[in-house]
Every structure is written in C-alpha cells, then in structure tokens.
Motif scaffolding. Structure first.
Motif, short mmCIF file in Angstrom:
data_model
loop_
_atom_site.label_atom_id
_atom_site.label_comp_id
_atom_site.label_asym_id
_atom_site.label_seq_id
_atom_site.Cartn_x
_atom_site.Cartn_y
_atom_site.Cartn_z
N ARG A 248 10.02 11.96 2.18
CA ARG A 248 8.74 11.62 1.69
C ARG A 248 8.50 12.17 0.43
NH1 ARG A 248 4.21 16.09 1.16
NH2 ARG A 248 5.75 18.17 1.80
N LEU A 254 3.21 6.04 -6.40
CA LEU A 254 4.58 5.67 -5.07
C LEU A 254 4.04 4.42 -4.58
CD1 LEU A 254 1.30 8.50 -2.65
CD2 LEU A 254 3.82 8.68 -3.61
N GLY A 258 7.75 3.95 -3.80
CA GLY A 258 7.53 2.94 -3.13
C GLY A 258 8.67 2.19 -2.57
N SER A 261 12.64 3.33 -2.74
CA SER A 261 12.58 4.03 -2.12
C SER A 261 13.07 3.12 -0.68
CB SER A 261 11.87 4.64 -1.79
OG SER A 261 11.29 5.96 -2.77
N ARG A 262 12.88 2.21 -1.04
CA ARG A 262 12.62 1.33 0.14
C ARG A 262 13.80 0.32 -0.09
NH1 ARG A 262 11.78 1.97 5.22
NH2 ARG A 262 13.76 1.76 5.13
N ARG A 274 12.08 5.97 8.11
CA ARG A 274 10.72 5.48 7.41
C ARG A 274 10.36 6.47 5.76
NH1 ARG A 274 7.95 6.11 13.45
NH2 ARG A 274 9.95 7.12 13.37
N ILE A 275 9.15 5.76 5.22
CA ILE A 275 9.18 6.59 4.28
C ILE A 275 7.24 7.02 4.22
CG2 ILE A 275 8.75 5.79 2.08
CD1 ILE A 275 10.35 3.61 2.00
N VAL A 277 4.29 8.80 2.63
CA VAL A 277 3.60 9.40 1.02
C VAL A 277 2.72 10.10 1.45
CG1 VAL A 277 4.62 6.93 0.08
CG2 VAL A 277 2.66 7.13 1.20
N THR A 292 2.81 -2.29 -0.28
CA THR A 292 3.42 -1.18 -0.44
C THR A 292 4.83 -1.20 0.27
OG1 THR A 292 2.75 -0.38 -2.48
CG2 THR A 292 4.63 0.74 -1.75
N VAL A 294 5.43 1.45 2.89
CA VAL A 294 5.56 2.54 2.98
C VAL A 294 5.54 2.48 4.43
CG1 VAL A 294 4.98 3.81 0.53
CG2 VAL A 294 3.50 3.07 2.16
N ASP A 295 5.42 3.46 4.97
CA ASP A 295 5.27 3.80 6.28
C ASP A 295 4.01 4.55 6.81
OD1 ASP A 295 7.48 1.90 6.87
OD2 ASP A 295 8.41 2.82 5.55
N TYR A 297 0.70 7.64 6.29
CA TYR A 297 0.48 8.33 4.90
C TYR A 297 -0.03 9.32 5.60
CZ TYR A 297 -0.50 3.55 3.42
OH TYR A 297 -0.23 2.46 3.29
#
Lengths: 423, 423
Positions: A248, A254, A258, A261-262, A274-275, A277, A292, A294-295, A297
């Motif tokens: 997280r 972000l 994101g 980080s990925r 998974r990410i 945010v 982005t 990310v996976d 929210y």
C-alpha cells in the motif's frame, strides 16, 4: 436508536392536532429531492433497509415519556397517546439501490397525520445520510472502472454514521469496508492493511514487515511508504517473497509512484503483488489513476462525507389530506400535491428515457415501463421478502447500466433523465 | 457504541504485535490537525466528553469475539487477549471548548502499543465529527452577534450524529436544539416551532394558528410563510394577540421579509413578538442579516455538516516508543516526534499571541501562560471533576475573547495564532 431522535416540533404538532381532532386526518407524506447536489446526474436511494429496522422499534418507553412530561414538552393527554403509539400505516418506496432524480417520490408514508408526522425526522436523517454516501460512492465505483475500492473512512465520520457509511458504500459497489461493526451487523466483507504506527513501533522496517508476515502470512498488505518507498518495496518482497498479496502507498504522487512500484515489483518477480493506493481519494482522483497500473483504491474522507455533498437534501412533505392534494404556495410552480405514482420509461434497447410521475393517478402503461414504488410496510408491518443488501447492490449496478451514458459523467450537468410530473 | 466500531487493521496490528512482543512497548499517540479546513482561523475541541463516556464501555463482549473468531480476523491468542482488554493507560487532552490550531496536541494517549492503537478509530470518529460541528457553529455564533441560534439540523445528519451535532453546537454557543434526544441525554434546552405540514393539514391558515395557540398558548412560534407572509402575520396576531412569542419565516429574501415583518408586527401592536428566520442559514448568511430586525436564527444543514468542512481532519499518530521520538519520514519537516507539552502564551492584556509546543520537555514558563493539557484518564480511570457541558461552553466563550480580533473574521486566512513547535 431512541424515538426521541426527532425534532421537538413533531411532538408539539401532534399535541395540538390531537386537541383539535386533525391528528386523525388521513394524510400522505412524500420524501423527494428538489435538486441533486453539485450538478450530479443521479441520486442513489439508500437507507431504506435501516429505516425499516428502526421503525420496528419506534416506540416511546418510560424514560422518554417521563422526560417529555418533566420538561412539559407536551401535555399529559399527548404523553398518554405517545405511550400507545406505534405506526400502523403504510409505507411505499423506491427500492434501495434505485436511482432518483429531482421530484422522484422515493418514499410515501400513508396514515393519520399524527402517526406519519412523527416519522419525519428519523426518515430524513437515515435517507439523507445514506443516500448522500451512496451517491458519492457510486460515482467512485464508476471512476474506478472495475477496480475494487476499500471503504476506510470510519475515522472521518461520527462513530455510528461510520457504520451506515460502510453499508451505503458497499451498496454502491465498494468491495469491502474496514469497519468491523458493519461487517458484523450487515455481513459486509472487511479488510485492513497496516498503519505507519506499526512500522514506527518496530526498530526497523524489515522487522515490522517480518513481524506482520509472521502472523498474518503473505496474504497481507504491507504499507511501504513510512520511509523510502522503493526501499520499502524491496524490503516487503524480501520479507514476504514474491507471493506477497499487496503493498500500500498512502502518500505522494500516486500516478508516478504507482508506475515505479509496478515496474519494481515486476522486476522483483512479484508480478502478482497488487498495489493498493490511498490518501484523500475522491471520484476525480480515482478517475485520474485509470491508466496507472494500480489495483485497489482505498477511499476514506471523501466517501464518508459525500464528496462535497454530505447530505442528500431530501425533504418530507405533506402532499395529501383526506384525499385532497395540498401544496405550500411559496413552492415553485413545478411542485404538485397529491400522492404520486412513478414509472421509469425505457427505450426498446433498455435505456431509460424519463421518469413519469402522476399525481393521484397512474401513468398510462407503455412497453418497457418499470414501476418504481413497491410496498414496504402495510398496516404497520413490514412486508415479506424485501431485498437483501446484496440484492440492492446488484439492482443499483443494473440501474446504472440503464441510464444514458452521459449520466455516468463526473462533470456537472443536468440529471441523467428528466422527471415529468403530471397532475 | 460497540467496540467493533473500529478499523479492521487495528486488530490485525494488535495480533501481529502480540506475537512479536512489541504490543507491550510503551507508546505515546497524539491527536492533532495538520491544517484547519477552508482557511479557518481556529478549531474548537469538541467530543472529549463523549469519547470518555465511550471509553468507559470499551470492552469486547462474546458476540464481538465470536464474530472475530468466526471470520478469522485475528488468531485465537488475540481473541483471548481482547476478551480481557480494557484500557489501563493515561489520556491527557485540551479541555472541551478549547481552541486548537495546526499542530496543537489536543489529545495524548499513553500506554502499551496494543492498548493505545485500539482507541484510534473511535477517538478520531468522535473528535473529528464533534470538532467539525463545533468549529462551524462557533463561527455562526460570532456572526449572530448575540442573537440566539436554534440548532434544527437533525434531519440532515445521520440519526445518531444528529444528537452529537446538537451537543457540539450547544457547546459552541447555540441557545437551544430541536433534537429531543440531545435534550434528554445532555440536558440541552430544546425548542420547536411548527412545520408547513401543520398549516396544510388544516382547512385554513387561521384554523391552524387557532389550533396551535389553543394547545401551546401564545408562548409559541407561528410559521407564517405557507401562503402569503403578510397575510400570515395578520392572521398570527389575530389568532394569538399581540402577546404572541414569535413568528417564523423559512423562505424568501430574509432581509426584506425581516424588515417588512418587523414593521407589520409593530403596527399590529406586537412589538415584543420576535422574528425567527431559517432556511439554509450559514455563518455568511447570518452575518448578512446583522442589520435586519430579526431576533432568532434557525440553523440546520450548514451546522450539522460543518458548513463546508464535515470532518475536522484530525489524525492519531504514534509519536514516541519506549521514550524515543518517532516520526514518519515522508512527513513535512515541521512534524516533530515525541510527547508534546503545550502552553498558550498571552500578552499582559490577556490576548493570546502564540501556542508553544515542546517535544519531550516543558516550555519555560512566562507570566500569562496557560497550560493547555489536563489529565482526563489515569490508569484507565476517568479523573474526577471534569468540566460539564455548560462549563465547556463558558470556556469556549472566554477563549474566543482571548484571541486577536482577526481570529474572529469569517474570511479565509491564517490561523489566529501560530503554533511554535520545539524539540
């Protein structure tokens, strides 16, 4: 809930109406919105299930009657009447999860003046709050384009409102809530990650991560932004291995973080990690993260405060007395008295085109019409087989598919479909 | 209140910390605001009394423990620990009704990590909501310049939040509330007028007024804007005589209507009949009526939704572990770890000039300093002789007199006084 969670004047009006006999007049009250907040395109009916739960307990007990007597809020005759009070009338309404627009008669309460007027404050409190949250949450769900959202805003709302907010956002399509009471009371899935405090508690970030994984396993979410995010991700995978469920990120840009980080997770072999945010996300910031990688929210403040519209602005108005339509003269012209019947009209393709609301009558049926009101209470008793929370959630999803595509835009504009009121 | 009105992660953090022993580390958590909303000049601490009431009941019962076990939210060792849980630490805080500014340490919680972290969500829910309401309400009280304000917003807030909102606005100087539960629970004076429904229920406005006066006497407020206001006023005085306590106007241009109504009442010999105005009033519309001859304001939506700031944005942060200051690296530079001690410094005239906050120490005393934190809980037990709600209300009034005059401006600007943090 206490029956005194109401306005002083509801009881003094009952008192005066009991004295002159008008308390027994047959009345119809309707709940509707004059407008949608902030140029929104639709409202979401929410709270009906909670309201029905409350109404089952809506009785005056000794402590409350004593208070009314002691404070001389109403006379003794009224206290006696209240002691015997229970709602014996009828309630009809739009299903939870149904859309509404300005003028939609989302709740209709029928009975004597006295028994109906007593429900005003409670009905509005519940529907105004829950619909405000569901309306905001539904927009976030649309903006998230299929990515799950965790409701984590309890700390930004009154402690009891937080539970209702978790329920309303789940109704609107959020995947889970962090609020455990909502999990227990409504069966909503709950989830959690970790706080910065957990990392700071330990002597180092690797120790904190190792501790979390030791107890919670790799099916957990490690918070990687307490110190340096890139270092945090490296340490997270070192602690949990590439099977770590999620990281997280709760601060910073972000979009940039994101992407970085990925890439970093992928390069560490953690392609399935998974990410998550979070950090003051609302429907607009969620929408801006669409591209982005990310996976999940996490939404907090914005959803539990209605994202700029903390109350739905619903009103509870007397529209009929002994079969006669009534309306306040200072209303604008569009307001029509009388009990309304509402249908939503659709094209053969299934797209909604308008809502037809007829006072003291029924719209002429056309193919594709859907009747919007259903019985909720008859003679004071809740009708059987009302939808479950999950059923209401599914219903909203279908309703949102049925409105014209402009109705899902986040920008300000007109209601997705017009409400045509006929008397 | 249920102990599960908390975030999932508080319990999973406890679970992991119990396993590695860090649960027993001595910690200090602080509640503070990073900023004030919308360029406000001050915040008002509110909710502390409610929080202390909740903490007295903050225990896990069988139903809750079963839920945690069944859902496998935490392991069995943690469930056993929770079964025995009660908070045995210390709490210090600013008094209710005290002002705060960005960085003011308004609540300090000391104890083991596990016992303190469990309080996070509840403490923030209560303080964030109540302080948001009190902050907005205090501005309205200033804008009203001594005229009383009735809180009548219950229907625009979650039904339980409504009771807290009534309490917080009374704390901030509102005269009365319409919420009867707040009257019963907190001893706040309640009042009510009448709704348009009451007039519409009757066959005519004169009949409605006569009925209301017959039961409630002339010490009542007649709502005169259901049809024509001027006619309504004439009928109100005809029904009640010039001894009528008040009329209410709930729509239209309140400045124009207020002047016309005053003239008309005076011409009818009803010079002592007061004028209550309502209808989406906030601090700005109240201020704009300062020169209008009205007597009482009714505030609803704006006050219960914090007038644009529905949550105070307070956070609960770990600042010290085993005597060592801790701070998240991603914080801005101004954030300082360690337990803080706060005093407010005043000129000899009594005007506040700044707040001095020292980490792990005590500010050097100067004449006119006021220590802002006081013990609230010691060893899990509430200390004796905490202020009453009326005492807190008086305290806020004195605090608002003590800040520089710019601090009372409604316009956006800097905090009324700076907070100087020293480590």
């Amino acid at each position: 809930m206490s029956v005194l969670q109401t306005d002083h004047y509801e009881l003094t009006m009952v008192s005066a109406a009991l004295a002159d006999g008008s308390a027994q007049r047959r009345c119809v009250f309707e709940v509707f919105a004059r407008r949608l907040p902030n140029g929104r395109r639709y409202g979401v009916v929410a709270g009906t299930g909670r309201l029905l739960d409350h109404l089952a307990d809506f009785r005056f007990h000794d402590e409350q009657l004593d208070f009314l007597r002691r404070r001389k809020i109403v006379n003794d005759e009224t206290v006696d009447w209240l002691a015997d009070y229970r709602f014996r009338g009828d309630v009809d309404g739009y299903a939870e999860g149904e859309l509404y627009f300005p003028g939609s008669p989302i709740l209709t309460v029928t009975g004597t003046f006295a028994e109906c007027v007593l429900l005003e404050t409670l009905a509005l409190s519940v529907l105004n709050f829950d619909s405000a949250i569901a309306g905001a949450a539904a927009r976030m769900v649309t903006a998230a384009r299929g990515r799950p959202i965790i409701e984590m805003g309890s700390r930004r709302a009154h402690e009891d409102a937080a539970v209702a907010a978790a329920r309303a956002s789940y109704l609107a399509g959020f995947a889970v809530t962090s609020n455990l009471e909502a999990g227990m009371r409504y069966g909503i899935p709950t989830a959690g990650t970790s706080a910065h405090a957990y990392t700071l508690l330990h002597d180092s970030e690797p120790e904190a991560f190792a501790s979390q994984v030791a107890t919670l396993g790799t099916d957990t979410t490690l918070l990687v932004d307490t110190y340096d995010i890139s270092e945090g991700i490296r340490r997270a995978i070192a602690a949990a291995g590439p099977g770590l469920r999620a990281i997280r990120i709760d601060s910073g840009d972000l979009h940039v973080l994101g992407q970085q980080s990925r890439e970093q997770l992928d390069s560490l072999g953690a392609a399935d990690t998974r990410i998550v945010v979070s950090g003051d996300l609302d429907e607009y910031s969620i929408a801006s993260l669409a591209a982005t990688p990310v996976d999940i929210y996490g939404a907090g403040t914005a959803v539990v405060t209605g994202s700029g519209a903390p109350t739905a602005g619903l009103v509870y108005k007397l529209v009929e007395v002994e079969g006669r339509p009534v309306v306040k003269r200072s209303e604008n012209k569009a307001t029509v008295g009388g009990r309304k019947t509402a249908v939503r009209r659709h094209k053969p393709t299934g797209t909604a085109v308008e809502e037809i609301v007829v006072s003291q009558g029924t719209p002429e049926a056309e193919p594709g019409d859907r009747i919007l009101q259903r019985p909720l209470i008859r003679g004071g008793e809740r009708v059987a087989d009302l939808p479950t929370l999950d059923g209401s959630r599914d219903h909203l999803r279908e309703c949102l598919i049925s409105i014209p595509w402009e109705g899902l835009k986040l920008s300000q504009g007109d209601p997705a479909i017009p409400v045509v009121v006929r008397s």
